[in-house]
Design a protein around this motif. Structure first.
Motif, PDB file in Angstrom:
ATOM      1  N   ALA A  85     -15.587  17.106  17.653  1.00  0.00           N
ATOM      2  CA  ALA A  85     -15.904  17.053  16.224  1.00  0.00           C
ATOM      3  C   ALA A  85     -17.391  17.236  16.004  1.00  0.00           C
ATOM      4  O   ALA A  85     -18.208  16.895  16.869  1.00  0.00           O
ATOM      5  CB  ALA A  85     -15.439  15.713  15.636  1.00  0.00           C
ATOM      6  N   THR A  86     -17.722  17.784  14.859  1.00  0.00           N
ATOM      7  CA  THR A  86     -19.117  17.908  14.459  1.00  0.00           C
ATOM      8  C   THR A  86     -19.339  17.030  13.245  1.00  0.00           C
ATOM      9  O   THR A  86     -18.423  16.833  12.435  1.00  0.00           O
ATOM     10  CB  THR A  86     -19.482  19.355  14.100  1.00  0.00           C
ATOM     11  OG1 THR A  86     -18.688  19.740  12.971  1.00  0.00           O
ATOM     12  CG2 THR A  86     -19.214  20.307  15.258  1.00  0.00           C
ATOM     13  N   ALA A  87     -20.536  16.492  13.092  1.00  0.00           N
ATOM     14  CA  ALA A  87     -20.824  15.605  11.960  1.00  0.00           C
ATOM     15  C   ALA A  87     -22.309  15.648  11.663  1.00  0.00           C
ATOM     16  O   ALA A  87     -23.097  16.160  12.481  1.00  0.00           O
ATOM     17  CB  ALA A  87     -20.388  14.177  12.286  1.00  0.00           C
ATOM     18  N   THR A  88     -22.684  15.151  10.516  1.00  0.00           N
ATOM     19  CA  THR A  88     -24.112  14.993  10.211  1.00  0.00           C
ATOM     20  C   THR A  88     -24.308  13.658   9.492  1.00  0.00           C
ATOM     21  O   THR A  88     -23.341  13.035   9.040  1.00  0.00           O
ATOM     22  CB  THR A  88     -24.689  16.110   9.303  1.00  0.00           C
ATOM     23  OG1 THR A  88     -24.438  15.773   7.937  1.00  0.00           O
ATOM     24  CG2 THR A  88     -24.126  17.476   9.622  1.00  0.00           C
ATOM     25  N   LEU A  89     -25.581  13.265   9.400  1.00  0.00           N
ATOM     26  CA  LEU A  89     -25.899  12.015   8.696  1.00  0.00           C
ATOM     27  C   LEU A  89     -25.872  12.216   7.181  1.00  0.00           C
ATOM     28  O   LEU A  89     -26.127  11.287   6.425  1.00  0.00           O
ATOM     29  CB  LEU A  89     -27.267  11.493   9.145  1.00  0.00           C
ATOM     30  CG  LEU A  89     -27.310  10.970  10.590  1.00  0.00           C
ATOM     31  CD1 LEU A  89     -28.747  10.734  11.046  1.00  0.00           C
ATOM     32  CD2 LEU A  89     -26.487   9.690  10.728  1.00  0.00           C
ATOM     33  N   LEU A 148     -18.465  14.505  20.485  1.00  0.00           N
ATOM     34  CA  LEU A 148     -18.980  14.537  19.110  1.00  0.00           C
ATOM     35  C   LEU A 148     -20.370  15.147  19.124  1.00  0.00           C
ATOM     36  O   LEU A 148     -21.219  14.738  19.938  1.00  0.00           O
ATOM     37  CB  LEU A 148     -19.112  13.110  18.555  1.00  0.00           C
ATOM     38  CG  LEU A 148     -17.833  12.325  18.288  1.00  0.00           C
ATOM     39  CD1 LEU A 148     -18.171  10.861  18.035  1.00  0.00           C
ATOM     40  CD2 LEU A 148     -17.120  12.903  17.064  1.00  0.00           C
ATOM     41  N   GLN A 149     -20.606  16.100  18.250  1.00  0.00           N
ATOM     42  CA  GLN A 149     -21.966  16.629  18.116  1.00  0.00           C
ATOM     43  C   GLN A 149     -22.465  16.265  16.724  1.00  0.00           C
ATOM     44  O   GLN A 149     -21.893  16.699  15.718  1.00  0.00           O
ATOM     45  CB  GLN A 149     -21.995  18.141  18.328  1.00  0.00           C
ATOM     46  CG  GLN A 149     -23.425  18.684  18.274  1.00  0.00           C
ATOM     47  CD  GLN A 149     -23.689  19.783  19.278  1.00  0.00           C
ATOM     48  OE1 GLN A 149     -23.013  19.867  20.310  1.00  0.00           O
ATOM     49  NE2 GLN A 149     -24.656  20.621  18.990  1.00  0.00           N
ATOM     50  N   TRP A 166     -24.254  24.701   9.662  1.00  0.00           N
ATOM     51  CA  TRP A 166     -23.570  23.651  10.441  1.00  0.00           C
ATOM     52  C   TRP A 166     -22.214  23.401   9.783  1.00  0.00           C
ATOM     53  O   TRP A 166     -22.151  22.929   8.652  1.00  0.00           O
ATOM     54  CB  TRP A 166     -24.424  22.373  10.423  1.00  0.00           C
ATOM     55  CG  TRP A 166     -23.883  21.262  11.274  1.00  0.00           C
ATOM     56  CD1 TRP A 166     -22.816  20.456  10.988  1.00  0.00           C
ATOM     57  CD2 TRP A 166     -24.373  20.830  12.538  1.00  0.00           C
ATOM     58  NE1 TRP A 166     -22.619  19.554  11.997  1.00  0.00           N
ATOM     59  CE2 TRP A 166     -23.556  19.754  12.971  1.00  0.00           C
ATOM     60  CE3 TRP A 166     -25.431  21.248  13.367  1.00  0.00           C
ATOM     61  CZ2 TRP A 166     -23.766  19.089  14.177  1.00  0.00           C
ATOM     62  CZ3 TRP A 166     -25.636  20.572  14.551  1.00  0.00           C
ATOM     63  CH2 TRP A 166     -24.810  19.508  14.964  1.00  0.00           C
ATOM     64  N   THR A 167     -21.141  23.726  10.462  1.00  0.00           N
ATOM     65  CA  THR A 167     -19.807  23.523   9.899  1.00  0.00           C
ATOM     66  C   THR A 167     -19.264  22.168  10.325  1.00  0.00           C
ATOM     67  O   THR A 167     -19.322  21.828  11.515  1.00  0.00           O
ATOM     68  CB  THR A 167     -18.847  24.625  10.385  1.00  0.00           C
ATOM     69  OG1 THR A 167     -19.479  25.893  10.188  1.00  0.00           O
ATOM     70  CG2 THR A 167     -17.547  24.589   9.610  1.00  0.00           C
ATOM     71  N   LEU A 168     -18.778  21.413   9.352  1.00  0.00           N
ATOM     72  CA  LEU A 168     -18.146  20.132   9.685  1.00  0.00           C
ATOM     73  C   LEU A 168     -16.693  20.406  10.031  1.00  0.00           C
ATOM     74  O   LEU A 168     -15.940  20.904   9.201  1.00  0.00           O
ATOM     75  CB  LEU A 168     -18.209  19.175   8.491  1.00  0.00           C
ATOM     76  CG  LEU A 168     -19.585  18.625   8.109  1.00  0.00           C
ATOM     77  CD1 LEU A 168     -19.451  17.734   6.872  1.00  0.00           C
ATOM     78  CD2 LEU A 168     -20.210  17.854   9.262  1.00  0.00           C
ATOM     79  N   TYR A 169     -16.317  20.099  11.265  1.00  0.00           N
ATOM     80  CA  TYR A 169     -14.909  20.306  11.629  1.00  0.00           C
ATOM     81  C   TYR A 169     -14.472  19.354  12.723  1.00  0.00           C
ATOM     82  O   TYR A 169     -15.291  18.661  13.348  1.00  0.00           O
ATOM     83  CB  TYR A 169     -14.644  21.757  12.031  1.00  0.00           C
ATOM     84  CG  TYR A 169     -15.317  22.258  13.285  1.00  0.00           C
ATOM     85  CD1 TYR A 169     -14.748  22.059  14.533  1.00  0.00           C
ATOM     86  CD2 TYR A 169     -16.506  22.991  13.214  1.00  0.00           C
ATOM     87  CE1 TYR A 169     -15.351  22.538  15.682  1.00  0.00           C
ATOM     88  CE2 TYR A 169     -17.120  23.476  14.355  1.00  0.00           C
ATOM     89  CZ  TYR A 169     -16.539  23.250  15.585  1.00  0.00           C
ATOM     90  OH  TYR A 169     -17.132  23.724  16.722  1.00  0.00           O
TER      91      TYR A 169
END
Lengths: 297, 395
Positions: free
Chosen positions: A179-183, A206-207, A236-239
């Motif tokens: 999974a990708t995520a950001t703050l 997780l990235q 940056w794609t959230l997926y």
């Protein structure tokens, strides 16, 4: 888990020495609230190892191990295998590594751990350069960015290559959870941390996008804003990629990348041509991620 | 009942792990070590060894996995050779620095370049300052016995350091010899389960293992490693004696002396050359020459006091090395001289032979004794380091 359900208690406590606005420290603080006390952590040689406490001080209320730089995934796997022998398979084993320790020097061990489906959670807090050593280019540094090894000179300026897509590489391993995520999207981040924690007995990656104000030449108050904008631009794609199925969590607004780059000194030197190239990269990336999600639907 | 079987050195090294009930095995192939990790995988897949088997992606990862598993609190095992050991280099220092009692057979193989697969000690000699203890084996029985003894030494609370069990490439690794296999029950009594009090990873009793440390503290950590290394000398003797009592094989501790009672000169050896040297000593004794063998079994910790004692009883010492520290001499030769400086004035001669896996012949060892006897007679060193059996070089 909702934000209001996050425990008051911290397992990565205040008193650490991270810079103001450190994305890495924020990622670890939130992640530890979700992972909780039954966790063993591993850090490579990174900022976290240093700001997390130098001997005899320590900011963690859970055990941690540090061995070296390039072996986070295998060390986490070694802990996990030993726990299996000790009958402690409920304990989460979490490696927190930066992008240099993940995309470059650590990719061999990471790939091996993913291929063997080791029972670990690997969190890459991605601040897009080697920050602990003083802002050097990594494979995950974006196109055009200034770093101390991609200086703005009279002939060349900034990184000439594009960001290495590690989550896609992890998907190519058919890892059970990527999974990708950001703050910038905390509920989304919490959901992914919780899924990673509860999906026991397998490899989870997780990235998490983690702004570094000194490294990005950016105001320390802009972390959350920039973490939203990176998604809005398509950079940056959230997926999530779960058991072979990829789901995109947010459709980008495709805001011009210049809105994002102009807030950061690391992009200040970009020419019109550079910006056009980065814009095209964002559009291509979004197109490719959609196609991937379609293929893995 | 103990069982006698005909096995290779690699099988003996693998069986030593089985008898030691290792719990996490990290495996990566490299010639001539590969059979060790193959045999261990057979033990695991046949249900003879209940353990986690990790077929990792490199030797760097193999040692990393052992460090992490032992730091978590279980007994771990891996084996390697040559380039594999070199690739582990930085991880070896962490294993020693964190006081993690890992045991690793190293099948001594030449380091490139030129690339080769045969015996030389330049792989382990390069790691002699890593903090690992090192023992060298003469035969396959010793390989099996030393894997078990090595865990007992390593896990002693006065030591808590990792150990390399060295065996010569092909000469032992691929050669079959009769070996007595001890009973599991006896080994279990000799080697209890690993139960660390100093380093573990338990969420209910959190500990940092591998903290970042400043100049304010690192020197004390180094001193502790030195203390542990010194303590190992006594522990090696105790473990040797306890093993001899239980299994009936007494190796003499750090050093074995052969026909040294009235010897005028002695040759210090490491590894399988010790076996050939025994024969040469017997031959020379039959010829009326007063010679003996000093088989150095534990090279780290270096048995300084024992070597000084031996030097006080002989007129000259020869030191055989299967590795070169370029510009000076073989590592064992240098350590001998260093141990004796200020304590003895007898001549000490260094001999190089068998590099890259070349056979060391009876005539080569005879030459070493001849030169050492000559130096004893003249009471001086005419040539410090002699290369034996080198094309175009007069020995």
């Amino acid at each position: 888990m909702k934000m209001k359900d996050l425990p008051e208690e911290d397992w990565f406590v205040n008193g650490h020495t991270a810079c103001p606005g450190c994305g890495g420290a924020t990622v670890v603080k939130i992640a530890m609230k979700v992972f909780g006390p039954d966790t063993i952590t591993y850090f490579p040689a990174n900022c976290l190892l240093v700001f997390g406490g130098t001997y005899p001080l320590n900011s963690f209320k859970v055990p941690y191990l540090h061995v070296l730089f390039e072996n986070s995934a295998i060390c986490a796997a070694g802990i996990s295998r030993a726990l299996k022998r000790l009958g402690k398979t409920d304990t989460s084993v979490v490696a927190f590594a930066g992008d240099g320790g993940t995309a470059d020097i650590g990719i061999q061990a990471l790939s091996g751990a993913a291929e063997r489906n080791e029972d670990i959670i690997y969190v890459c807090y991605d601040n897009e350069a080697y920050m602990n050593t003083g802002i050097q280019r990594s494979g995950a540094t974006p196109f055009g960015a200034w770093t101390t090894t991609t200086p703005v000179g009279s002939v060349e300026a900034g990184k000439g290559e594009y960001k290495k897509d590690i989550p896609r590489i992890m998907m190519a391993h058919d890892a059970p959870y990527v999974a990708t995520a950001t703050l910038g999207f905390i509920p989304d981040l919490l959901k992914k941390l919780e899924k990673a924690k509860n999906k026991k007995g397998c490899f989870r990656y997780l990235q998490i996008y983690a702004p570094c104000p000194p490294g990005w030449r950016m105001d320390a108050s802009l972390g959350a804003k920039i973490s939203k904008m990176v998604v809005d631009t398509g950079l940056w794609t959230l997926y999530e990629f779960e058991d072979g199925k990829m789901t995109i969590n947010k459709k980008p607004k495709m805001t011009p990348v210049e809105e994002y780059t102009k807030l950061q000194g690391r992009f200040r030197h970009l020419t019109k041509e550079n910006l056009a190239a980065l814009q095209k990269y964002a559009e291509d990336k979004w197109r490719k991620d959609q196609a991937l999600a379609e293929a893995y639907s | 009942m103990a069982e006698r079987r005909i096995v290779t050195g690699n099988y003996a090294a693998a069986y030593g792990a089985l008898l030691s009930r290792v719990e996490v095995i990290a495996a990566y192939p490299i010639t001539p070590q590969t059979f060790i990790v193959e045999h261990v995988s057979e033990f695991v897949n046949d249900g003879k060894l209940d353990a986690e088997y990790m077929p990792v992606e490199s030797e760097h990862s193999a040692m990393s996995a052992c460090v992490a598993a032992t730091a978590t609190g279980v007994r771990s095992y891996t084996a390697t050779s040559s380039q594999g050991l070199a690739l582990m280099h930085e991880v070896l220092y962490v294993a020693a620095g964190l006081h993690l009692p890992i045991v690793m057979p190293v099948v001594n193989r030449t380091i490139a370049a030129p690339i080769g697969i045969w015996c030389e000690h330049n792989d382990t000699m390069a790691e002699r300052d890593s903090g690992w203890l090192q023992c060298f084996c003469e035969n396959n029985q010793e390989v099996l016995d030393m894997v078990v003894q090595a865990y007992k030494v390593a896990e002693n609370t006065k030591v808590l350091l990792p150990v390399m069990v060295n065996l010569d490439a092909f000469i032992l690794s691929h050669t079959v010899e009769p070996v007595e296999f001890p009973d599991q029950k006896d080994v279990d009594e000799f080697l209890p389960r690993y139960d660390p009090k100093h380093a573990y990873l338990r969420p209910k009793d959190p500990m940092v293992v591998g903290s970042f440390a400043s100049p304010e503290y690192i020197q004390e950590f180094r001193y502790q490693t030195e203390e542990s290394t010194q303590n190992a000398k006594e522990v090696i003797r105790q473990v040797n004696d306890e093993f001899a009592e239980k299994f009936g094989r007494d190796y003499g501790g750090a050093v074995e002396e052969y026909r040294m009672d009235d010897a005028e000169v002695a040759l210090i050896t490491l590894g399988t050359v010790s076996a050939t040297t025994r024969d040469v000593v017997d031959e020379l004794r039959d010829e009326g020459k007063s010679v003996g063998l000093v088989k150095m079994r534990w090279f780290r910790p270096y048995p300084t006091e024992i070597i000084r004692d031996i030097a006080s009883r002989v007129k000259a010492l020869g030191v055989y090395d299967r590795a070169m520290s370029f510009g000076t001499g073989g590592p064992s030769y240098m350590d001998t001289k260093s141990a004796l400086y200020g304590h003895s004035t007898i001549p000490v001669l260094g001999f190089l032979a068998g590099l890259g896996g070349r056979d060391v012949m009876v005539k080569d060892i005879r030459l070493m004794f001849e030169r050492t006897l000559e130096a004893a007679k003249k009471d001086r060193v005419e040539k410090e380091v002699t290369w034996i059996g080198t094309r175009g070089v007069q020995p």
